[in-house]
Design an enzyme around this catalytic site. Structure first.
Site, PDB file in Angstrom:
ATOM      1  N   ARG A  48     -23.118  69.301 -10.457  1.00  0.00           N
ATOM      2  CA  ARG A  48     -23.944  70.309 -11.038  1.00  0.00           C
ATOM      3  C   ARG A  48     -24.667  70.056 -12.471  1.00  0.00           C
ATOM      4  NH1 ARG A  48     -23.357  70.307  -6.451  1.00  0.00           N
ATOM      5  NH2 ARG A  48     -22.487  72.103  -5.072  1.00  0.00           N
TER       6      ARG A  48
ATOM      7  N   SER B 124     -21.149  80.209  -6.211  1.00  0.00           N
ATOM      8  CA  SER B 124     -20.025  79.921  -6.767  1.00  0.00           C
ATOM      9  C   SER B 124     -20.037  80.162  -8.498  1.00  0.00           C
ATOM     10  CB  SER B 124     -19.648  78.575  -6.516  1.00  0.00           C
ATOM     11  OG  SER B 124     -19.024  78.472  -5.069  1.00  0.00           O
TER      12      SER B 124
ATOM     13  N   GLU C 183     -19.982  77.497 -13.180  1.00  0.00           N
ATOM     14  CA  GLU C 183     -21.033  76.547 -12.574  1.00  0.00           C
ATOM     15  C   GLU C 183     -22.424  77.174 -12.618  1.00  0.00           C
ATOM     16  OE1 GLU C 183     -21.958  75.384  -7.654  1.00  0.00           O
ATOM     17  OE2 GLU C 183     -20.015  75.104  -8.572  1.00  0.00           O
TER      18      GLU C 183
END
Length: 298
Positions: free
Chosen positions: A159, A208, A280
């Site tokens: 990420r 998320s 995230e």
């Protein structure tokens, strides 16, 4: 390109909340983007795609915000590749690969956002990120120079990529060799079904919230569940019952509600389990103290 002042961003994010951008502009070509960057004179700016992984503070964003449209929204099939502009939507990108029986894109099935945003976040599954499929990507530096990058240049990780947030991804070429049409269709359907069954699509959210901390700790949602935060609410925001790593806007949430749930979850996980969760999602417009409270970089 014409700059506009105090433009609301809530309608441009999946969360449907957050304040305005001090300056806001839409670039439809490389020439317009170069002009816009030049007009800023080196002042900080932010690039906004579909806002799929973004929480904007209630007071808004002090930096100029740029959106790409027009010439940046394209898809082109090549012999064994798929080229896409940064403004192209991931659903269209994945759908094009599936319909053309191109192998290797099912990991992005049911992932919202734009190609540019996916490149910035190295979007994908737990095992595969979009940079694993990159042949090359063009980007524009703040001074207007265009450069061509490969995965070796950006050192992609989970990420994230090692590229300044002020560089603008313009588009690129992705490995997409021909494959068996039936097998590809089945794999996309399997991935899509799994996402829809386990994740939240009927309420505004940005997916998320927390990165998975690693195999020895389990998934982030398991930690949130263990400390009793599944289903917790604050104002109009809720950690969803269906997936404990999602915080949804029930219709009346503001960014402060989401931030409170993040802060409380992170505190409990650290106190009860001994690990600090890392976000995230991307947070815009928050001060350094608020960012630090949820483990985000200033």
């Amino acid at each position: 390109m014409r700059w506009r002042s105090d433009v609301p961003l809530s309608g441009r994010t999946r969360y449907r909340l957050g304040g305005p951008a001090r300056l806001f502009g839409v670039a439809g070509s490389e020439a317009e983007l170069r002009e816009a960057l030049g007009s800023l004179g080196g002042e900080p700016h932010r690039l906004l795609g579909w806002g799929a992984n973004l929480l904007v503070a209630d007071q808004g964003v002090g930096e100029a915000v740029i959106v790409l449209e027009g010439e940046f929204d394209y898809l082109r099939l090549e012999a064994d590749a798929l080229e896409a502009g940064a403004a192209a939507g991931l659903p269209a990108f994945v759908g094009e690969a599936r319909r053309a029986a191109r192998h290797g894109m099912s990991f992005l099935e049911a992932v919202p956002g734009s190609v540019g945003g996916a490149l910035r976040m190295n979007a994908g599954s737990a095992e595969t990120g979009i940079w694993d499929r990159v042949r090359w990507v063009d980007a524009m530096r703040p001074e207007g120079e265009t450069v061509r990058l490969t995965a070796d240049d950006v050192r992609p990780a989970y990420r994230r990529v090692d590229v300044s947030t002020e560089w603008v991804f313009l588009g690129g070429s992705f490995d997409a060799p021909p494959g068996d049409a039936r097998a590809i269709e089945d794999e996309h359907a399997r991935r899509r079904r799994s996402k829809v069954e386990t994740q939240v699509y009927d309420l505004p959210s940005c997916g998320s919230i927390w990165k998975n901390p690693g195999p020895s700790w389990g998934s982030a949602w398991e930690l949130v569940d263990r400390v009793g935060m599944r289903g917790a609410t604050r104002g109009g925001a809720q950690i969803t019952e269906k997936h404990a790593n999602f915080i949804a806007n029930l219709g009346t949430a503001d960014a402060a509600d989401v931030l409170w749930l993040m802060r409380e979850t992170r505190r409990r996980v650290h106190e009860e389990i001994g690990i600090w969760l890392e976000p995230e999602i991307v947070l815009w417009g928050f001060d350094a103290a608020a960012l630090a409270s949820v483990g985000a970089a200033a």
